[in-house]
Design a protein around this motif. Sequence first.
Motif, short mmCIF file in Angstrom:
data_model
loop_
_atom_site.label_atom_id
_atom_site.label_comp_id
_atom_site.label_asym_id
_atom_site.label_seq_id
_atom_site.Cartn_x
_atom_site.Cartn_y
_atom_site.Cartn_z
N GLY A 137 0.80 -1.26 0.07
CA GLY A 137 -0.12 0.16 -0.03
C GLY A 137 0.82 1.13 0.17
N ASP A 138 2.19 1.35 0.65
CA ASP A 138 2.76 2.63 0.62
C ASP A 138 3.26 3.00 -0.64
OD1 ASP A 138 4.17 0.32 0.72
OD2 ASP A 138 5.66 0.62 2.38
N VAL A 139 3.46 2.08 -1.50
CA VAL A 139 3.65 2.54 -2.93
C VAL A 139 2.78 3.73 -3.51
CG1 VAL A 139 4.17 2.07 -5.41
CG2 VAL A 139 4.79 0.38 -3.47
N TYR A 140 1.49 3.18 -3.12
CA TYR A 140 0.24 4.08 -3.78
C TYR A 140 0.50 5.30 -2.84
CZ TYR A 140 -1.61 0.37 -6.11
OH TYR A 140 -1.91 -0.49 -7.28
N ARG A 159 -1.57 6.33 -11.11
CA ARG A 159 -1.53 5.54 -10.10
C ARG A 159 -1.47 4.19 -10.75
NH1 ARG A 159 -4.36 6.90 -5.42
NH2 ARG A 159 -5.02 9.14 -6.69
N PHE A 160 -2.83 3.96 -11.55
CA PHE A 160 -3.14 2.91 -12.16
C PHE A 160 -2.20 2.41 -13.17
CE2 PHE A 160 -5.44 0.33 -15.40
CZ PHE A 160 -5.96 -0.72 -14.93
N ARG A 161 -1.90 3.37 -14.06
CA ARG A 161 -1.23 3.06 -15.26
C ARG A 161 0.36 2.75 -15.06
NH1 ARG A 161 1.83 1.99 -18.33
NH2 ARG A 161 2.32 2.41 -20.59
N HIS A 162 0.93 3.53 -13.76
CA HIS A 162 2.18 3.32 -13.45
C HIS A 162 2.75 2.36 -12.43
CE1 HIS A 162 3.35 6.04 -17.02
NE2 HIS A 162 2.48 6.78 -16.46
N ILE A 163 1.67 2.20 -11.68
CA ILE A 163 1.95 1.29 -10.42
C ILE A 163 1.21 -0.09 -10.49
CG2 ILE A 163 1.57 0.97 -7.95
CD1 ILE A 163 2.07 4.19 -7.73
N THR A 164 -0.13 0.07 -10.51
CA THR A 164 -0.90 -1.09 -10.76
C THR A 164 -0.56 -2.00 -11.66
OG1 THR A 164 -2.71 0.30 -9.74
CG2 THR A 164 -3.44 -1.99 -10.13
N LEU A 165 -0.73 -1.46 -12.96
CA LEU A 165 -0.62 -2.38 -14.41
C LEU A 165 0.87 -2.95 -14.24
CD1 LEU A 165 -2.79 -2.87 -15.98
CD2 LEU A 165 -1.97 -0.92 -17.41
N PRO A 166 1.97 -2.36 -14.12
CA PRO A 166 3.20 -3.06 -14.16
C PRO A 166 3.30 -3.99 -12.81
CG PRO A 166 3.58 -0.62 -13.88
CD PRO A 166 2.04 -0.84 -13.93
N LEU A 167 2.93 -3.58 -11.67
CA LEU A 167 3.03 -4.51 -10.59
C LEU A 167 2.18 -5.79 -10.68
CD1 LEU A 167 3.79 -2.27 -7.69
CD2 LEU A 167 5.41 -3.72 -9.06
#
Lengths: 299, 341
Positions: free
Chosen positions: B227-230, B243-251
């Motif tokens: 969660g702390d990434v967000y 956040r979706f494009r650069h955190i959620t999707l790649p991870l």
Amino acid sequence: MTQAAAPTATRPASTSPHRRNVSSRERWASVRTYVSAAVIVIWCLLPAYWMVLTAFREVAFTYDTAFWPTHVTLDNFRTAFATDTGNNLSLALFNSLIIGASVTLIALVVGVFAAYALSRIDFPFKFIILGFILGASMFPGVALITPLFQLFTDIGWIGTYQALIIPNISFVLPLTVYTLTAFFREMPWELEEAARIDGCTQGQAFRKVIMPLAAPAVFTTAILAFISSWNEFLIASQLSNDSTQPVTVAIASFTGSQPQQEPYTAVMAAGTIVTIPLVILVLILQKRIVEGLTAGAVK
Amino acid sequence: MATRLAVPSRKGKKSGQKPPLESADRKAATQNKWASILIAPTLILLGVVIVYPIISGIFMSFQSDAGLDPETGLFADGGFAGISNYTGWIMQQCPAVGGGTVDCPPGTLGSQFWSATSNTFFFAAVTVVLETIIGFWMALIMARSFRGRGLVRAAVLVPWAIPTAVTAKLWFFIFAFQGIANELFNTTILWTGSEWPAKWAIIIADVWKTTPFMALLILAGLQMIPGDVYEAAKVDGASTWQRFRHITLPLVKPALMVAILFRVLDALRMYDLPAILTGGANNTSTLSILVVDQIRQGFNSAAALSTITFLIIFLVAFIFVRFLGANVSEGSGVIKKAKTK
């Protein structure tokens, strides 16, 4: 956790003029969440609800479009279990149980050792063996059906239980092995050692520490194995006969009292009988089932 | 996650004890022996139920089916056929009365290879794309914390728990001419009676049945993201979309690709839904249905077709793993952990 847990949990320290703006945006986001959640629940449950609803409806009102119970009757369940039209749901349920239980038992007894080795022991070719087992679980059943059909025809096994149990092992055993492997990996095995240090014999450590820890994992895997065998249709539809066919095949070929008319209400009743115990079981064990389903893939 | 970190790794234990080298070797040898004894039953059983049928199927596919001998007019065993079973399917050639081959007449199984292949890929592509998009959306909703989340997570398990055969019958009823679908949308479509409505009926039923599985796999992937990434991204002023494009999707990508691979392979062997909904009529036949239909008309030809189906699925899996980054060994923890140990 996840990104969306964040907004309510931690609100960035904002100055008061912005604050109302943020909180109204939050409320709007929460409304959208609830609307989306409602859409998901309705989409998932409505067709299943429709099946149960129709199962309790009189045949004459098969196409009634009311979304609440109307013309309620238990006749469809009687029709489903009646044998005079050539359907034999009770026999089919029994067959599915026999096949599912045998497949699950074989897969567990054999698979638990492999899973133990794969999760606890270092040995060469482990990666290749795991890859082979994972690949085997995605193997198309249709590639097995032709050679097995010919083989079983030659040795007179068409329509026997073993002809239905053996092919199911091809996809249930890999599923069992990799689900159990994932579960076993997460287990605190060092407790075994701790128990030994505290004076347990190896047998006691296994019985009192490892067994209670492993039992839920094995049980969940058994449920998943049983469900995948219970749901199998392709192989059973080709290799079974009237006296050994499982429920999936029986329901697909259900006939009604009128030869030209699809007995929808009776089929929905049969579908309800086949589904409800499964759904209840899955909902009770929800957390573990989801763990088991995703264990092999993403954990 | 926490338990895994707490468990000391096997290597750590060994180096801690610092056993003499010889004893370590002997220990490894004993372990290998134990491992092979424990794994042997599984491998033998899989060999019997999978490897034997594959080899037997490949062998059968090079034999010709028994039929009337054109010269003697008698029913005779086929004998060695070379690759004629394969070319028969791919070129859509059927044996002619006087020997040789002709184009398979329309309506025969032999004339359906390419349409069944394209249907199989069409169904796989459309259902997997829809299931991925809807599944992702469902997973994002289920990952949020709100009251009643448990209910949503329970509800998605219901379609998954219903056997596919029952699902097919249920949607057959929903799509009946007088059924609720026509009633709700005020249409008079013969859903299972013509090509495109039948195809959409199959797709809708499949999406209903298997999207939950996809959603649960993606949800499990989402829950691995700390969660702390967000939090950090939010502090830095990243928008929801960013956040979706650069955190959620790649991870979530490794888990997502494995889920998609599973579903594609599953969709390519689709049988239950079209077999029960349409029986393969109106150009909704898949390769699996074609194989099953062919079995009773000739084992060897069916074996050639099932081998082709197997090769197609194998090829797609290979392309996925090799080129599209569906790294099973990275996405699938089972293998990843085995590798790093």
